[in-house]
Design a protein around this motif. Structure first.
Motif, PDB file in Angstrom:
ATOM      1  N   ALA A   9       0.822  -1.217   0.000  1.00  0.00           N
ATOM      2  CA  ALA A   9       0.000   0.000   0.000  1.00  0.00           C
ATOM      3  C   ALA A   9       0.852   1.260   0.000  1.00  0.00           C
ATOM      4  CB  ALA A   9      -0.936  -0.001   1.207  1.00  0.00           C
ATOM      5  N   ASN A  10       1.999   1.208   0.650  1.00  0.00           N
ATOM      6  CA  ASN A  10       2.914   2.355   0.685  1.00  0.00           C
ATOM      7  C   ASN A  10       4.285   1.873   1.130  1.00  0.00           C
ATOM      8  OD1 ASN A  10       2.953   2.226   3.579  1.00  0.00           O
ATOM      9  ND2 ASN A  10       1.084   3.463   3.661  1.00  0.00           N
ATOM     10  N   ASN A  11       5.184   2.789   1.418  1.00  0.00           N
ATOM     11  CA  ASN A  11       6.551   2.425   1.800  1.00  0.00           C
ATOM     12  C   ASN A  11       6.849   2.784   3.255  1.00  0.00           C
ATOM     13  OD1 ASN A  11       6.572   5.192   1.437  1.00  0.00           O
ATOM     14  ND2 ASN A  11       8.584   5.247   0.446  1.00  0.00           N
ATOM     15  N   VAL A  12       5.832   2.666   4.109  1.00  0.00           N
ATOM     16  CA  VAL A  12       5.979   2.939   5.544  1.00  0.00           C
ATOM     17  C   VAL A  12       5.644   1.648   6.290  1.00  0.00           C
ATOM     18  CG1 VAL A  12       5.307   4.440   7.451  1.00  0.00           C
ATOM     19  CG2 VAL A  12       5.240   5.309   5.105  1.00  0.00           C
ATOM     20  N   PHE A  13       6.658   1.015   6.888  1.00  0.00           N
ATOM     21  CA  PHE A  13       6.517  -0.339   7.419  1.00  0.00           C
ATOM     22  C   PHE A  13       6.597  -0.378   8.943  1.00  0.00           C
ATOM     23  CE2 PHE A  13       8.873  -2.038   3.380  1.00  0.00           C
ATOM     24  CZ  PHE A  13       7.834  -1.583   2.586  1.00  0.00           C
ATOM     25  N   VAL A  14       6.046  -1.449   9.505  1.00  0.00           N
ATOM     26  CA  VAL A  14       6.143  -1.722  10.949  1.00  0.00           C
ATOM     27  C   VAL A  14       7.321  -2.660  11.193  1.00  0.00           C
ATOM     28  CG1 VAL A  14       4.927  -2.488  13.018  1.00  0.00           C
ATOM     29  CG2 VAL A  14       3.627  -1.741  11.009  1.00  0.00           C
ATOM     30  N   PRO A 206       7.036  12.270  11.058  1.00  0.00           N
ATOM     31  CA  PRO A 206       6.948  12.370   9.604  1.00  0.00           C
ATOM     32  C   PRO A 206       8.146  13.091   8.986  1.00  0.00           C
ATOM     33  CG  PRO A 206       4.801  12.776  10.578  1.00  0.00           C
ATOM     34  CD  PRO A 206       5.783  12.705  11.719  1.00  0.00           C
ATOM     35  N   ALA A 207       8.584  14.175   9.620  1.00  0.00           N
ATOM     36  CA  ALA A 207       9.727  14.922   9.088  1.00  0.00           C
ATOM     37  C   ALA A 207      10.991  14.071   9.087  1.00  0.00           C
ATOM     38  CB  ALA A 207       9.936  16.201   9.900  1.00  0.00           C
ATOM     39  N   LYS A 208      11.182  13.279  10.143  1.00  0.00           N
ATOM     40  CA  LYS A 208      12.366  12.422  10.213  1.00  0.00           C
ATOM     41  C   LYS A 208      12.297  11.335   9.139  1.00  0.00           C
ATOM     42  CE  LYS A 208      16.246  11.068  12.181  1.00  0.00           C
ATOM     43  NZ  LYS A 208      16.313  10.663  13.602  1.00  0.00           N
ATOM     44  N   ALA A 209      11.100  10.822   8.877  1.00  0.00           N
ATOM     45  CA  ALA A 209      10.940   9.813   7.827  1.00  0.00           C
ATOM     46  C   ALA A 209      11.376  10.375   6.474  1.00  0.00           C
ATOM     47  CB  ALA A 209       9.491   9.343   7.772  1.00  0.00           C
ATOM     48  N   LYS A 210      10.940  11.593   6.187  1.00  0.00           N
ATOM     49  CA  LYS A 210      11.305  12.227   4.904  1.00  0.00           C
ATOM     50  C   LYS A 210      12.801  12.470   4.833  1.00  0.00           C
ATOM     51  CE  LYS A 210      10.101  16.110   1.884  1.00  0.00           C
ATOM     52  NZ  LYS A 210       9.211  17.295   1.696  1.00  0.00           N
ATOM     53  N   LEU A 211      13.373  12.916   5.934  1.00  0.00           N
ATOM     54  CA  LEU A 211      14.812  13.175   5.981  1.00  0.00           C
ATOM     55  C   LEU A 211      15.598  11.887   5.738  1.00  0.00           C
ATOM     56  CD1 LEU A 211      16.697  15.295   8.621  1.00  0.00           C
ATOM     57  CD2 LEU A 211      17.465  12.984   8.117  1.00  0.00           C
ATOM     58  N   VAL A 212      15.179  10.800   6.368  1.00  0.00           N
ATOM     59  CA  VAL A 212      15.900   9.531   6.235  1.00  0.00           C
ATOM     60  C   VAL A 212      15.789   8.983   4.814  1.00  0.00           C
ATOM     61  CG1 VAL A 212      15.953   7.120   6.997  1.00  0.00           C
ATOM     62  CG2 VAL A 212      15.750   8.954   8.675  1.00  0.00           C
ATOM     63  N   LEU A 213      14.611   9.086   4.225  1.00  0.00           N
ATOM     64  CA  LEU A 213      14.462   8.644   2.841  1.00  0.00           C
ATOM     65  C   LEU A 213      15.383   9.434   1.911  1.00  0.00           C
ATOM     66  CD1 LEU A 213      10.605   8.094   2.549  1.00  0.00           C
ATOM     67  CD2 LEU A 213      12.379   6.343   2.313  1.00  0.00           C
ATOM     68  N   LYS A 214      15.466  10.737   2.127  1.00  0.00           N
ATOM     69  CA  LYS A 214      16.315  11.579   1.289  1.00  0.00           C
ATOM     70  C   LYS A 214      17.792  11.284   1.526  1.00  0.00           C
ATOM     71  CE  LYS A 214      17.265  16.414   0.093  1.00  0.00           C
ATOM     72  NZ  LYS A 214      16.916  17.839   0.345  1.00  0.00           N
ATOM     73  N   ALA A 215      18.170  11.094   2.791  1.00  0.00           N
ATOM     74  CA  ALA A 215      19.576  10.881   3.126  1.00  0.00           C
ATOM     75  C   ALA A 215      20.093   9.528   2.660  1.00  0.00           C
ATOM     76  CB  ALA A 215      19.776  11.013   4.639  1.00  0.00           C
ATOM     77  N   THR A 216      19.228   8.530   2.641  1.00  0.00           N
ATOM     78  CA  THR A 216      19.669   7.171   2.315  1.00  0.00           C
ATOM     79  C   THR A 216      19.339   6.735   0.889  1.00  0.00           C
ATOM     80  OG1 THR A 216      17.581   6.195   3.086  1.00  0.00           O
ATOM     81  CG2 THR A 216      19.368   6.463   4.720  1.00  0.00           C
ATOM     82  N   PHE A 234       1.764   5.778  11.329  1.00  0.00           N
ATOM     83  CA  PHE A 234       1.942   5.328   9.941  1.00  0.00           C
ATOM     84  C   PHE A 234       1.134   6.177   8.969  1.00  0.00           C
ATOM     85  CE2 PHE A 234       2.892   1.779  12.740  1.00  0.00           C
ATOM     86  CZ  PHE A 234       4.184   1.501  12.331  1.00  0.00           C
ATOM     87  N   ARG A 235      -0.083   6.517   9.329  1.00  0.00           N
ATOM     88  CA  ARG A 235      -0.860   7.381   8.430  1.00  0.00           C
ATOM     89  C   ARG A 235      -0.301   8.798   8.451  1.00  0.00           C
ATOM     90  NH1 ARG A 235      -6.588   7.679  11.775  1.00  0.00           N
ATOM     91  NH2 ARG A 235      -5.980   9.278  13.302  1.00  0.00           N
ATOM     92  N   GLU A 236       0.243   9.223   9.605  1.00  0.00           N
ATOM     93  CA  GLU A 236       0.843  10.554   9.672  1.00  0.00           C
ATOM     94  C   GLU A 236       2.038  10.654   8.737  1.00  0.00           C
ATOM     95  OE1 GLU A 236      -0.262  11.673  14.328  1.00  0.00           O
ATOM     96  OE2 GLU A 236       1.720  10.871  13.848  1.00  0.00           O
ATOM     97  N   ILE A 237       2.897   9.625   8.761  1.00  0.00           N
ATOM     98  CA  ILE A 237       4.079   9.634   7.901  1.00  0.00           C
ATOM     99  C   ILE A 237       3.674   9.512   6.437  1.00  0.00           C
ATOM    100  CG2 ILE A 237       6.137   8.335   7.244  1.00  0.00           C
ATOM    101  CD1 ILE A 237       6.530   7.657  10.203  1.00  0.00           C
ATOM    102  N   ASP A 238       2.778   8.570   6.146  1.00  0.00           N
ATOM    103  CA  ASP A 238       2.351   8.372   4.764  1.00  0.00           C
ATOM    104  C   ASP A 238       1.736   9.654   4.190  1.00  0.00           C
ATOM    105  OD1 ASP A 238       1.671   6.801   2.380  1.00  0.00           O
ATOM    106  OD2 ASP A 238      -0.393   6.970   3.088  1.00  0.00           O
ATOM    107  N   HIS A 239       0.894  10.314   4.972  1.00  0.00           N
ATOM    108  CA  HIS A 239       0.248  11.542   4.514  1.00  0.00           C
ATOM    109  C   HIS A 239       1.292  12.632   4.252  1.00  0.00           C
ATOM    110  CE1 HIS A 239      -3.078  14.431   4.148  1.00  0.00           C
ATOM    111  NE2 HIS A 239      -2.319  15.271   4.834  1.00  0.00           N
ATOM    112  N   PHE A 240       2.256  12.764   5.151  1.00  0.00           N
ATOM    113  CA  PHE A 240       3.281  13.796   5.003  1.00  0.00           C
ATOM    114  C   PHE A 240       4.157  13.527   3.788  1.00  0.00           C
ATOM    115  CE2 PHE A 240       7.454  15.679   6.059  1.00  0.00           C
ATOM    116  CZ  PHE A 240       7.062  17.008   6.226  1.00  0.00           C
ATOM    117  N   LEU A 241       4.512  12.270   3.568  1.00  0.00           N
ATOM    118  CA  LEU A 241       5.346  11.943   2.409  1.00  0.00           C
ATOM    119  C   LEU A 241       4.613  12.211   1.099  1.00  0.00           C
ATOM    120  CD1 LEU A 241       7.033   8.600   3.573  1.00  0.00           C
ATOM    121  CD2 LEU A 241       8.027  10.902   3.564  1.00  0.00           C
TER     122      LEU A 241
END
Length: 338
Positions: A9-14, A206-216, A234-241
């Protein structure tokens, strides 16, 4: 993103977490926006397969697909047989644990202890991949310690062995969960292999998720401890991304309903005696940093039956409405700082 034939469904995993990501919690996280979840670590020793603990860890009845089981061990043949055992019982993806830093696990030469023996790593990965006809993934750390970081070598071995996806926690085994995760090694691994790479470690907002995706440059991120008591992350991160916008804190009425559903599913899964006791940690995480949350947690830990626990939780969240219609983590943090 896909793992083998499975479109996620997305790229945000548990992240798989022992004692946390049981079936009720995984299901809740998926309902709240997680694109993928992996079971708690299940032992590869066949003598333990019939135990109540292992049976619960590999129980995926009614769970949203794909159903992924994480296995741990040190013997290639035993891990291969464990993978077959779980696939026969409905597992659609097998994940191999080479990331757990806990002494009890590493002393048995399992988890991240395996990173010290690259030859054995290759033998394990090849044995498991060849044993089943479902995707096999690997979760690992950057190395045994900071002087012995071999994530690049492990990643190349994994790709050559037919591993479908890598999840890399940005710490060594010696680091445990202390200090801050580093992402340079994850970026190097992503650049070195052609299979999907998932970044794990200290993804808390959410901001840290975006930063990590960009950095890695990783294909996905995996959230662990930050989801404890906050499965809507998970919905917070997915929505922000997707949008760049932050969702507001959840409504208290929604959280009260979600907790009631989570606890009832938890009791049904574990039975009343064990369910009440194992639910205490989840409730404690939910109320942490909320106004009067610590006092409630101490009171709640003395309750011995499901109905009393449910009633206490409902009463607590009803009282939270006096602070506003949405969760007020900031009020408790300000009070602690004062």
């Amino acid at each position: 993103m896909k793992i083998g034939p499975y479109q996620l469904a997305n790229n945000v995993f548990v992240a798989p977490m022992a004692g946390v990501t049981d079936r009720p919690f995984r299901q809740l996280c998926k309902q709240l926006g997680a694109g993928y979840a992996v079971s708690e670590m299940a032992a590869s020793d066949p003598r333990l397969w019939a135990s109540e603990k292992t049976a619960r860890r590999i129980n995926h009845e009614g769970e949203m697909e794909p159903k992924a089981v994480q296995i741990a061990g040190a013997e290639p043949a035993m891990l291969a047989e464990c993978a077959r055992f779980n696939v026969d019982r409905g597992a659609q993806i097998i994940d191999i644990n080479m990331g757990c830093p806990v002494k009890k696990v590493c002393n048995s030469w399992c988890g991240s202890a395996l990173l010290q023996d690259e030859k054995l790593v290759a033998e394990i990965l090849e044995a498991v991949v060849n044993a089943v006809d479902v995707p096999v993934t690997l979760k690992f750390r950057t190395g045994w310690n900071r002087a012995n970081k071999n994530a690049l070598q492990i990643a190349r071995i994994a790709e050559a062995s037919g591993i479908a996806m890598l999840t890399l926690h940005g710490r060594t085994r010696a680091d445990g969960y202390s200090g801050e995760a580093e992402y340079e090694t994850i970026a190097a691994v992503k650049a070195a292999v052609s299979i999907p790479v998932v970044a794990n470690g200290d993804i808390t907002t959410p901001a840290k998720a975006k930063l990590v995706l960009k950095a890695t440059g990783a294909d996905a991120i995996m959230v662990g401890r930050a989801a404890q008591g906050r499965p809507w992350i998970f919905r917070e991160i997915d929505h922000f991304l997707r949008t760049g916008d932050l969702l507001p804190a959840p409504l208290i009425s929604e959280v009260s309903r979600l907790m009631d559903e989570h606890l009832r599913a938890h009791y049904a899964f574990y039975g009343e005696y064990l369910g009440v006791r194992t639910a205490r940690k989840h409730i404690g995480w939910y109320v942490k940093n909320l106004p009067e949350g610590e006092a409630f947690r101490q009171k709640m830990n003395r309750l011995e039956d499901c109905e009393a626990q449910l009633a206490a939780v409902a009463e607590f969240f009803n009282s939270q409405i006096s602070y506003g219609e949405r969760l007020q983590y900031g009020l408790a943090e300000e009070k602690q700082a004062a």
